[in-house]
Design an enzyme around this catalytic site. Structure first.
Site, short mmCIF file in Angstrom:
data_model
loop_
_atom_site.label_atom_id
_atom_site.label_comp_id
_atom_site.label_asym_id
_atom_site.label_seq_id
_atom_site.Cartn_x
_atom_site.Cartn_y
_atom_site.Cartn_z
CB CYS A 398 10.43 17.65 -26.83
SG CYS A 398 9.05 17.28 -25.69
CG HIS A 525 12.06 13.66 -24.74
ND1 HIS A 525 12.83 14.35 -24.08
CD2 HIS A 525 10.59 14.28 -24.22
CE1 HIS A 525 11.99 15.60 -23.95
NE2 HIS A 525 10.12 15.02 -24.36
CD GLU A 527 16.39 12.74 -24.62
OE1 GLU A 527 15.15 13.95 -24.17
OE2 GLU A 527 16.05 12.80 -25.97
#
Length: 583
Positions: A398, A525, A527
């Site tokens: 990001c 993102h 994750e």
């Protein structure tokens, strides 16, 4: 529908979220379909506007919901896909009730906490509990509900009242209450003290809820006489009292509960013994054993703004952990405060500045995560420049990706004032600009949120290979700014390739640096979709085992000759890599 409620007593931070996730995992292992609901008693509508220092990371769901980080635990443990409705807050409930009042649904009546707020809570729970989250048809078998906060908190009182009514409504055999409490050990006497738990259970019972199971947090397993005492004063059978003692990592918690037959006690309370099968946690057990046995370290420098609170980057840490276990590497995260890398710190606190740079230079890989605000931005840019110039594996997420573009424009293109308009609105070289559909007046829920599709522009790029030669990938987003599309051609001509874009081709999603072992930035993102059981070379998590394995082999790139030899061997195929770099 069966319900398991997890509450907490004495103090906060006992691990209710991990306990609830572990219970869900065990019930799943018994062949049951499970969903989860997290209740947060704060007045915020969601977690989107809270500082990470206030509440840890903001977890983002596929539907764009900005929710409590515990929902991340639920998704990782249960491999499920939740929605914003799985996170219930006081703000959401009051907003829904007030909206009904304004529309005249309660016309002629006085709107009160009881029954209107409590009824709205129960209706919300029943509605969401019947929504499948595992991709299968039909409602789940069990809904695990976690009540945030601590019993006795004034803000949670409406929820406790509603849940007390709800337990009576669904009836015996359909509701099981697990109370997580603290059994401290005073260093002076070395004795496990039961009084805090006794008082907590007494408070809970006075509010209309009776625990069926006690999950006691302590430094070590409960002694038999302590269990007997708790059973006597809390009116809970001894076999329903389990210990959640300190363990090396949270992956042990489901195994702790399994070994103490907590799932059997829950199944008995819910009349599910006949439907459930023997809990099979073989894969989970093996993964935990691997985690405990890891010795060969891989050091990742986390260059961030909120390094003082690790929960601020919880999902990034979990994704790195999943990757390191898949690579059989022991993860060592070096926390580097971005502002400590800056020149101003060199003048004001030279020792701090030197220590931060020593950590960065000693790392096998550098990760710059997302964030907001201008504090530490220059430090992140310096870390990115170091990774680019020294051929250190780099991953920017990001804001990390945006700053990688800014650094490249400054260093390679010669635009000394290149910047994001978030930090310098009047810059003459705006590499990162405000999104046209964003809001400058409202903060909550106005970003580009949730799952969005990224199309690979270069079929044989490293990113596409990592995703199994996919043509596109769906990942979760949370940002207001994006790379300026008017500067793309100039940047790409200089060697920074935008290999992933959205469907319009104007939003830059993935960037790769040519002639570098691993220099990747992603606007999304990744994750948030990392799962331990699905981790592989083509994992949904882009903080991948491939990157970690490259970091662990960083010594191969320290001299130019070795790097040239290594990089010449890479052709985008997994089979062509050195053996230690593959999972």
């Amino acid at each position: 529908m069966k319900y398991v409620l997890v509450t907490g007593g004495v103090v906060s931070g006992l691990g209710k979220g991990v306990t609830a996730s572990s219970i869900g995992l065990l019930l799943q292992a018994c062949g049951l379909r499970v969903t989860s609901i997290k209740i947060d008693p704060y007045l915020n509508t969601d977690a989107g506007t809270m500082s990470p220092f206030e509440h840890g990371e903001v977890f983002v769901l596929d539907d764009g919901g900005e929710v409590d980080l515990d929902l991340g635990n639920y998704e990782r443990f249960l491999d499920s896909t939740l929605t914003r409705d799985n996170n219930l807050t006081t703000g959401k409930i009051y907003q829904s009730v007030i909206d009904k009042e304004r529309k005249g649904d309660y016309l002629g009546r006085t709107v009160q906490v009881v029954p209107h707020i409590t009824d709205a809570i129960q209706e919300w729970i029943e509605r969401v509990a019947n929504v499948p989250v595992d991709g299968k048809e039909g409602p789940p078998d069990v809904c695990v509900i976690e009540l945030g906060g601590t019993i006795g908190d004034i803000e949670s009182m409406p929820f406790i009242e509603a849940l007390g009514q709800f337990s009576y409504k669904v009836g015996p055999g359909n509701f099981c209450l697990v109370h997580v409490s603290l059994v401290p050990v005073l260093s002076v006497v070395g004795e496990q003290k039961t009084k805090p738990t006794q008082h907590s259970v007494r408070e809970l019972r006075s509010l209309g809820l009776t625990p069926n199971i006690l999950a006691c947090r302590s430094t070590k397993a409960l002694e038999d006489n302590v269990k007997t005492k708790l059973s006597q004063f809390c009116h809970v059978p001894e076999e329903n009292i389990v210990t959640l003692y300190d363990v090396p990592n949270i992956w042990h918690v489901p195994l702790l509960l399994r070994d103490q037959k907590a799932h059997g006690a829950i199944l008995k309370e819910l009349n599910l013994l006949g439907k459930a099968v023997e809990a099979d946690v073989t894969e989970w057990t093996e993964r935990t054993k691997i985690y405990d046995s890891l010795q060969d370290p891989v050091r990742i420098a986390m260059v961030g703004k909120y390094t003082g609170l690790t929960d601020s980057y919880l999902s990034v840490l979990k994704a790195l952990l999943h990757a390191s276990v898949a690579c059989h590497k022991k993860l060592v995260v070096e926390w580097v405060a971005a502002s400590d890398l800056e020149e101003i710190t060199a003048h004001e606190a030279p020792d701090v500045h030197k220590a931060a740079w020593d950590l960065l230079k000693g790392a096998d890989g550098i990760l710059v995560p997302g964030g907001f605000g201008d504090r530490g931005v220059q430090g992140k840019i310096l870390a990115t420049k170091y990774a680019r110039e020294k051929q250190i594996p780099f991953l920017g997420i990001c804001l990390g990706m945006q700053l990688a573009v800014v650094e490249f424009a400054r260093s390679i293109l010669g635009y000394k004032d290149a910047n994001s308009t978030e930090f310098e609105p009047e810059t003459s070289s705006p590499c990162v600009i405000f999104m046209p559909e964003g809001s400058t007046t409202h903060m909550g829920g106005t970003m580009r949120l949730g799952s969005r599709r990224t199309h690979f522009q270069v079929p044989d790029c490293m990113s596409a290979k990592l995703y199994g030669n996919a043509k596109f990938v769906d990942e979760r987003h949370r940002h207001r700014y994006e790379v300026n599309p008017d500067m793309i051609s100039e940047i790409e001509n200089a060697g920074l390739s935008f290999v992933g874009k959205d469907g319009t081709g104007r939003r830059m999603e993935i960037v790769e640096l040519q002639n570098h072992p691993y220099f990747v930035g992603v606007q999304f993102h990744p994750e948030f979709k990392s799962r331990p059981e699905t981790f592989s070379i083509v994992s949904r998590s882009y903080s991948s085992s491939f990157w970690v394995s490259r970091c662990s082999s960083a010594s191969k790139w320290q001299d130019e000759q070795s790097f040239d030899k290594w990089s010449g061997k890479w052709n985008g195929n997994r089979e062509s890599l050195p053996e230690r770099q593959c999972v």
